[in-house]
Design a protein around this motif. Structure first.
Motif: not given
Length: 531
Positions: A70-74
């Motif tokens: 989710q950090s990557n997607a953000l």
């Protein structure tokens, strides 16, 4: 060099690094240098322990794999905004997964994150955003009114709740979770000072030494792949630093958006938490629940209470240890110097009131008003710290005084015969009454020993005869007689006459900011009939 080697060996002993896995160690060091420690450590934990719980909040639990993806997607979503590298993103959020994603996602997008204090007023927020040149704002929906005061051209996204603007959950869902190419250098982050004397200053950290974790964990036992409950907010250095060390040990962060004393005990029981991160006033509120409520919960798993942020009264330490065992690690430090010293339970028991000794790579010194070093015990002086995490200076261009590589903390203190440090008060808290120097903390600690006193603070107010006189503000228990004369006689029986408060004021609560620090400037200093 020898000192740095000692720090590396301590990190190996603690479990922060594994010197027997040099390839992993090298990969982590490269990621730390390019992304910063928080994003790098989440990536490391996701690679080594993907299915371990990383964070639990009101929405449930995320594993390290989920937090990483989710950090990557953000980060992909933030990259699409087209901001130059190291542009500043402000986040105004309580403790929950959205704040962790903001910290990790901005780092992966090569952006600098400014952690905003949730206690800022509307005008203060606007001033800080302008000073720090914030280009994007991430915030919880409860702060919508504060954010409405910002320029309309600043993009904004919700980290919690719902509203007329997009949420980071929507951004995450709309973007892929593959890693981004790492930036050439980290964006870094900005932590605000507590702002107890005015508008909070910005303390930037562009590069954080890999040895920083040793500095924090050297004298404090952290869990390894265990649970830690965070009562202290993560936007401030106490919560932020301890959470970061926990990442290096693949710990499970249990977050609560608002402090609730009984909910803290419930979380310790439910998650078998081994660590609690808190500020002193939170310990007071936990004890105020009383034995009947406290004993409803199994807190036997608790081994470490990491306490920092403001002065810890010896009496409070003793009462907490009586209830929960010898678990308090009293941390003295600041946003600027990180951890300066730690009092372990045995030291607090042997020398009540001490803030202990410095951890590895940290050195303490006292200097007099003429900048001469004080080498004798029991001599008061200004506290200075030399640390392995150098301070970059405030974002407004100001800097603390530095002498021979030691930086001023703004506190007065002394060492005892064993070399343990005691803090006597802030430089500007000392009161000169009738020509005598009075450090209010001595009177405050004495008052806190009374069974009918919950909290006490002592300040100096103007006096025509003595220049200054002492005024005590006391939060009493329900059983208190609220007799000012009785309080004065009590102090007089133990301390010199000039340390006896001339005024005693009973109040329902003391003014504090969002991190639990006392706001002395908000206490009334005028004639009592006008207060």
């Amino acid at each position: 060099m020898l000192e740095n080697l000692h720090a590396v060996l301590r990190m190996h002993q603690i479990g922060i690094v594994n010197l027997l896995r040099p390839r992993r160690l090298l990969r982590a060091a490269v990621n730390n240098a390019r992304l910063g420690p928080q994003a790098a450590l989440i990536m490391k934990a996701a690679a080594e322990h993907p299915d371990l719980p990383a964070v639990t909040d009101e929405l449930g639990t995320l594993t390290y794999r989920q937090l990483d993806e989710q950090s990557n997607a953000l980060a992909h979503a933030l990259k699409k905004l087209g901001l130059p590298d190291r542009s500043v993103v402000g986040v105004l959020a309580r403790d929950h997964r959205g704040l962790l994603l903001a910290i990790s996602g901005t780092a992966r997008a090569a952006l600098r994150l400014a952690l905003m204090n949730t206690g800022l007023a509307k005008q203060q927020l606007a001033e800080v955003v302008a000073r720090e040149k914030v280009r994007v704002v991430l915030y919880d929906d409860e702060f919508a009114d504060l954010v409405d005061g910002l320029p309309e051209d600043i993009p904004r996204y919700l980290t919690w709740g719902s509203g007329p603007v997009p949420t980071i959950d929507e951004l995450i869902a709309a973007h892929r979770s593959t890693p981004l190419p790492p930036p050439d250098q980290p964006g870094g982050f900005i932590i605000l000072t507590s702002g107890t004397t005015g508008l909070p200053k910005g303390a930037p950290r562009t590069k954080v030494s890999p040895l920083a974790s040793a500095l924090i964990a050297d004298r404090i036992p952290f869990p390894r792949q265990g649970a830690a409950v965070f009562a202290s907010p993560l936007f401030h250095s106490t919560g932020f630093g301890s959470w970061t060390v926990g990442l290096s040990l693949a710990n499970h962060a249990v977050l609560l958006r608002r402090f609730d004393a009984e909910r803290i005990l419930q979380a310790i029981d439910e998650h078998r938490a081994q660590m609690l991160v808190a500020v002193p006033t939170m310990l007071t509120r936990i004890l105020a629940l009383g034995p009947d409520v406290i004993n409803k919960y199994d807190t036997s798993s608790l081994k470490t209470v990491f306490v920092a942020g403001s002065a810890l009264a010896p009496e409070l330490t003793a009462r907490f240890h009586e209830q929960f065992g010898d678990v308090i690690y009293n941390v003295y430090g600041s946003t600027e110097v990180a951890v300066a010293s730690v009092a372990q339970p045995a030291e607090s028991r042997r020398a009540p009131g001490t803030v202990g000794r410095p951890p590895v790579t940290v050195h303490l010194a006292l200097f007099d008003d003429n900048d001469k070093r004080i080498d004798k015990p029991h001599v008061h002086g200004r506290v200075f710290v030399r640390t392995g995490i150098p301070f970059e200076g405030y974002t407004d261009g100001q800097h603390k005084q530095v002498i021979d590589g030691y930086m001023a903390t703004g506190d007065q203190g002394h060492f005892d015969d064993e070399g343990l440090l005691f803090i006597d008060g802030r430089d500007d808290d000392m009161v000169i009454s009738g020509g005598e120097n009075v450090y209010p903390v001595e009177v405050e600690n004495l008052l806190a020993e009374r069974a009918d006193v919950v909290e006490a603070v002592v300040i100096g107010v103007d006096d025509d005869e003595f220049g200054k006189r002492l005024r005590a503000f006391i939060v009493p228990t329900d059983s208190s007689a609220r007799d000012p004369q009785e309080i004065k006689e009590y102090v007089k029986a133990s301390l010199a006459r000039y340390k006896v408060p001339r005024d005693v004021v009973f109040v329902d609560e003391l003014p504090r900011n969002a991190t639990g620090k006392l706001l002395r400037r908000e206490l009334p200093t005028g004639p009592l009939n006008e207060a």
